[in-house]
Structure formats: structure tokens, C-alpha cells
Write an enzyme that holds these catalytic residues in place. Structure first.
Site, PDB file in Angstrom:
ATOM      1  N   LYS A   1       0.842  -1.214   0.000  1.00 44.49           N
ATOM      2  CA  LYS A   1       0.000   0.000   0.000  1.00 44.49           C
ATOM      3  C   LYS A   1       0.868   1.252   0.000  1.00 44.49           C
ATOM      4  CE  LYS A   1      -1.620   1.479   4.146  1.00 44.49           C
ATOM      5  NZ  LYS A   1      -1.237   2.861   4.510  1.00 44.49           N
ATOM      6  N   ASN A   2       1.852   1.284   0.878  1.00 43.89           N
ATOM      7  CA  ASN A   2       2.634   2.514   1.032  1.00 43.89           C
ATOM      8  C   ASN A   2       3.610   2.757  -0.115  1.00 43.89           C
ATOM      9  OD1 ASN A   2       1.218   3.093   3.294  1.00 43.89           O
ATOM     10  ND2 ASN A   2       2.822   2.500   4.750  1.00 43.89           N
TER      11      ASN A   2
ATOM     12  N   CYS B   1      -3.568  12.890  13.016  1.00 46.95           N
ATOM     13  CA  CYS B   1      -4.358  11.670  13.003  1.00 46.95           C
ATOM     14  C   CYS B   1      -4.126  10.941  14.311  1.00 46.95           C
ATOM     15  CB  CYS B   1      -4.066  10.815  11.774  1.00 46.95           C
ATOM     16  SG  CYS B   1      -2.612   9.812  11.909  1.00 46.95           S
TER      17      CYS B   1
ATOM     18  N   ARG C   1       1.616  14.725  12.975  1.00 45.56           N
ATOM     19  CA  ARG C   1       2.008  14.463  11.592  1.00 45.56           C
ATOM     20  C   ARG C   1       1.986  15.706  10.691  1.00 45.56           C
ATOM     21  NH1 ARG C   1      -0.447   8.900   9.514  1.00 45.56           N
ATOM     22  NH2 ARG C   1       1.420   8.989   8.243  1.00 45.56           N
TER      23      ARG C   1
ATOM     24  N   ASP D   1       5.451   0.714  11.824  1.00 49.62           N
ATOM     25  CA  ASP D   1       4.197   0.099  11.361  1.00 49.62           C
ATOM     26  C   ASP D   1       4.037  -1.350  11.832  1.00 49.62           C
ATOM     27  OD1 ASP D   1       3.606   2.473  10.157  1.00 49.62           O
ATOM     28  OD2 ASP D   1       4.063   1.824   8.119  1.00 49.62           O
TER      29      ASP D   1
ATOM     30  N   ARG E   1      -8.507  -0.131   5.284  1.00 49.68           N
ATOM     31  CA  ARG E   1      -7.658   0.843   4.587  1.00 49.68           C
ATOM     32  C   ARG E   1      -6.367   0.191   4.092  1.00 49.68           C
ATOM     33  NH1 ARG E   1      -7.025   6.438   7.542  1.00 49.68           N
ATOM     34  NH2 ARG E   1      -5.806   6.625   5.662  1.00 49.68           N
TER      35      ARG E   1
END
Ligand code: EPZ
Length: 424
Positions: A22-23, A122, A127, A312, A404
Site C-alpha cells: 500500500k505505502n 491523526c 504528523r 508500522d 484501509r
């Protein structure tokens, strides 16, 4: 709203195929804005953040042909930016997905202006994007914050600059790298992020005609070119999805073979797993992870930029440490508020105390299933991992966080013996 129900205590065994990262995919999609040609991205994960980025690009006027994954984990997206209608990235999309800010560099360098909603904080921290903006200003951009938007323009073109990030930033490196490829002159980005997702982006940009040296190091040299062309690029496997299933094997005393992985992108985690008593081995592009619950031991670790232990994976590793023998100390050095899973793990019977940026985990022999709720993507999955290991029913609320970033998670786990399902 969907929930996930787990009847835990089952040992996982089998094979899981890892999807595209995803990233890595998000900045690659933003890179399509740099060229009139078509950028084909192969191996997109079927997750909500990718759909949100596709929605944003559509809004800008990018032609998006998005092939849904077919069950083989491969989704292909063809993005064509020959007909951009606007350079405004609106609040209603950016607020749902912070990575939307990655369109700023490409829009500004190709069109000379961009109006991108300023992402708010968030659940894991404030951030800010100040480092992105400062670097773009050094390249000649005029930037103001007005009405919640980053208003950026440049007289003529962005120009190459000698940039040093005061702090390692993945998104900042990606944004500035994309801006630099079409800038006038040469750019040096020092203290650049070395995350595999940044490297994947640089490789794709090179295949679009960009001139970049130092790929994979903390010093990127970019020689600006006039234009880029289309290409086809396959996204790297998701190292965080890989790590998450590696913990699923470890925490259930199971034995999983993870296919489509690049173990060199997971060394920080693999090293921590080995110290914690988990056995891992590589075979033909796959990673085998097996463990015996009674052999798990607590270890200390600190999250770090790549190639260190990734932030993560912090929540997932903490879930593992909750059931290991002995103590472990987990220090979060990247984000200031990334322990939101702690109170929920405690509700499941974990023994954790937080002091500043560190969590002290005293392993327990048993935890108890409960209704839990998560505040972000990786926190959600850490609760699922704990639920897989605990006898009884765990019910996870707020599943949208999970959607997500994890594709077909219940399906992949159920195929390996987990009792897990989505309920309405
Ligand atoms: C990327 O976020 C990832 N997101 C995150 O993954 C990941 O946790 C993070 O990198 C760190 O590895 C994507 O790739 C889409 P940063 P990013 O800029 O780029 C501070 C997940 O779970 N900072 O490297 O936003 C910042 O506050 C997500 O998949 C500034 O101070 O992270 C943080 O403390 C969550 N000013 C640190 O730097 C800036 O201008 C690192 O952030 C930029 C960042």
C-alpha cells in the site's frame, strides 16, 4: 458498521500470498501526474486507501482504469494524466487519507501551481508536513496556508537545490523526489528516507525517464529532465502485511509460509522475531515462520527508520510480547502517540504500562477475549492478532481502519485455520 468476530486459540498453518505494498503504491499513483504518458501499476492491493487515491486522481482529471484484483492478488491500474482539469486536492478527500498530500510535489513541478488541503493530525500523532513545504520552498516554490489549504505556486519552474532533511521523512522524501525530477537543474536530497517504498518510487521514476543516483541510500541525486514518459511498474510486496502474518504464525504457535515476499525489506523485524524465539527461514522467494508458544521470550526494541524495526509493526509486535515469557520494553521513536492499542490490549488481559515513549510489557500466560475497538490501521490488526491467540470470542469494532490497508484479511487467515469472520 462491520465488525470482525474471532474465535481464537487455533494454531495457524498453511500458506498466505502477500499483496502489493500500500505505502509503495500510493506515491507511485501520485507519480502518474508527472507525465502525459500512461503509467501502468501492476500488483496494487485491493484496499480502501488505494481506492481513495484513485478517487483523488480522478477528481484531478487523471484517467483511471482500475482493474479489480481477480483473486490472484494482482490489480492493475492504468493512469493517464494527459488531460488534467484542476490542481486542487479537496479537503473531503485529503482528510480521509493523508497520503493525498503526495500529489503536491508532482502537480507543482509539472503545472507550476497546486492547491492541496492541509492534512490534519491523526490518531498516531500530529504528523505535520512542514518538512515537505520547507524543501519545496528551497526549490523556489511560494507557499502559503490559506483557508486550510496549502497554496503553492512557482514563477517558471522549480529549480534544483541542495536539500537536507533535519529529520527522516518518508512522505517528505517522496514528495520532493517527485518535484525534483522535473525541476531545472540538479537536486541533492540528504538524510533522505531509505524505506523500500521510496526506493520503489525512485526505480519507477527512472523507468519513466528520470535521472536519479544514490537510490536506496540516504543521499539521492536528481538531475532534472524536461519531461517523463509512461511505463509499466510492478509494486513491491507489502513488508508490513508480511510482518503482520509472520506475527500471526508466531502468536498462535503456528507454521505459515508467506509467498511473494522480499525478506531483505524485513530484516529489522526478522531480527526481532529471532531474538524472541521465533524460527524463520527463506525458501524460493517465500518466508516460513514457525514458533512454539512456550518458547516465546520478551525482548526490548525501539522503532527506527529503515532498515531498523518499523513503527508500522510496533503494535503487532507488542501483541506478541503480551504472551511471551518475561518482560519486554518497546520504545516508539517515530510517532508521539502510537500506543492507542495499549488500553485495548490491557482490556484483553495484557500487563502493559506506558511511560513516555516506552511501553513495558510483562508477558502473561493467558489473556481473555473481549469486545475491542481500534483507532488506526496497525492498532486494529494488533487486536486481531491477540484475538487469534486467545481462547474465546474477540469482537473488533471499527473495521474500516483495517480495510484501509489489509486486503481480504479474514479470508487469508481463515484459509490457514483461523476462525474469523466479518459480521454486520
Ligand atoms: C509513512 O508516513 C507511512 N505512510 C506510514 O505508514 C509510516 O508509519 C511512516 O511513513 C513512517 O515509516 C505512507 O507511506 C502512506 P514520515 P509519513 O513523514 O510519510 C515527522 C501505515 O500504518 N514529520 O516518515 O507520513 C512525523 O510527524 C502508515 O501504513 C514532521 O515532523 O511519515 C513523524 O513523527 C502510518 N514533518 C516522522 O516525521 C514533516 O513534514 C516520520 O514521518 C513530515 C514528517
Amino acid at each position: 458498521m462491520d465488525k470482525i468476530l474471532i474465535r481464537g486459540g487455533k494454531r495457524l498453518e498453511g500458506e498466505i500470498s502477500i499483496g502489493g505494498s500500500k505505502n509503495a503504491a500510493l506515491p507511485l499513483m501520485a507519480a502518474s501526474l508527472l507525465s502525459e504518458g500512461t503509467l501502468e501499476i501492476v500488483g496494487l492491493p485491493d484496499v480502501d486507501d488505494i481506492k481513495a487515491m484513485a478517487k483523488l486522481l480522478l477528481k484531478l482529471g487523471v484517467q483511471v482504469e482500475y482493474t479489480e484484483p481477480t483473486g490472484s492478488n494482482i490489480g492493475t491500474c492504468r493512469l493517464s494524466s494527459s488531460n488534467i482539469k484542476t490542481t486542487k486536492a479537496p479537503y473531503d478527500i485529503v482528510r480521509k487519507m493523508r497520503a493525498s498530500v503526495l500529489v503536491l510535489g508532482p502537480l507543482l513541478t509539472r503545472f507550476g501551481h497546486a492547491r492541496v488541503s492541509l492534512p490534519g493530525g491523526c490518531a498516531i500523532g500530529t504528523r505535520p508536513v512542514d518538512l515537505h513545504l520547507e524543501a519545496l520552498k528551497e526549490m523556489g516554490a511560494v507557499i502559503q496556508i490559506q483557508g486550510g489549504y496549502i497554496e503553492a505556486h512557482v514563477h517558471g519552474s522549480l529549480r534544483g537545490a541542495n536539500l537536507t532533511f533535519p529529520k527522516i521523512t518518508v512522505g517528505g522524501t517522496e514528495n520532493v523526489l517527485m518535484a525534483a525530477v522535473l525541476a531545472k537543474g540538479d537536486t541533492i536530497i540528504s538524510n533522505a528516507a531509505r524505506e523500500p517504498e521510496v526506493t520503489d518510487l525512485a526505480i519507477c521514476l527512472k523507468s519513466m525517464g528520470a535521472e536519479i543516483e544514490g537510490i536506496g541510500t540516504n543521499k539521492l541525486k536528481v538531475f532534472g529532465v524536461r519531461s517523463l514518459h509512461g511505463t509499466s511498474h510492478k509494486v513491491i510486496p507489502d513488508r508490513i502485511e508480511t510482518g503482520t502474518y509472520a506475527i500471526a504464525a508466531s502468536i498462535t504457535g503456528g507454521d505459515l509460509v508467506l509467498r511473494n515476499v522480499q525478506t531483505n525489506n524485513n530484516q529489522g523485524l526478522l531480527c526481532a522475531l529471532s531474538k524472541a524465539g521465533v524460527e524463520t527461514s527463506e525458501l524460493d522467494g517465500a518466508l516460513r515462520v514457525s514458533s512454539k508458544r512456550e518458547k516465546l521470550r520478551g525482548i526490548n526494541l525501539t522503532t527506527e527508520p529503515f532498515p531498523g524495526f518499523p513503527t508500522d509493526m510496533q503494535a503487532q509486535f507488542m501483541a506478541l510480547m503480551c504472551l511471551a515469557n518475561g518482560k519486554s520494553q518497546i520504545t516508539e521513536s517515530i510517532f508521539e502517540n502510537r500506543f492507542m492499542h495499549v488500553p485495548e490490549l490491557v482490556r484483553m488481559g495484557a500487563n502493559i504500562s506506558v511511560s513516555g515513549a516506552s511501553a513495558l510489557v510483562q508477558g502473561v500466560a493467558k489473556m481473555s477475549a473481549a469486545q475491542v475497538m481500534a483507532t488506526d490501521l496497525r492498532a486494529s490488526v494488533s487486536l486481531i492478532l491477540a484475538g487469534l491467540a486467545i481462547d474465546g470470542e474477540t469482537l473488533l469494532n471499527r473495521v474500516y481502519h483495517l480495510d484501509r490497508g489489509y486486503e481480504r484479511l479474514e479470508e487469508k487467515l481463515a484459509a490457514c485455520g483461523a476462525e474469523i469472520k466479518r459480521v454486520k
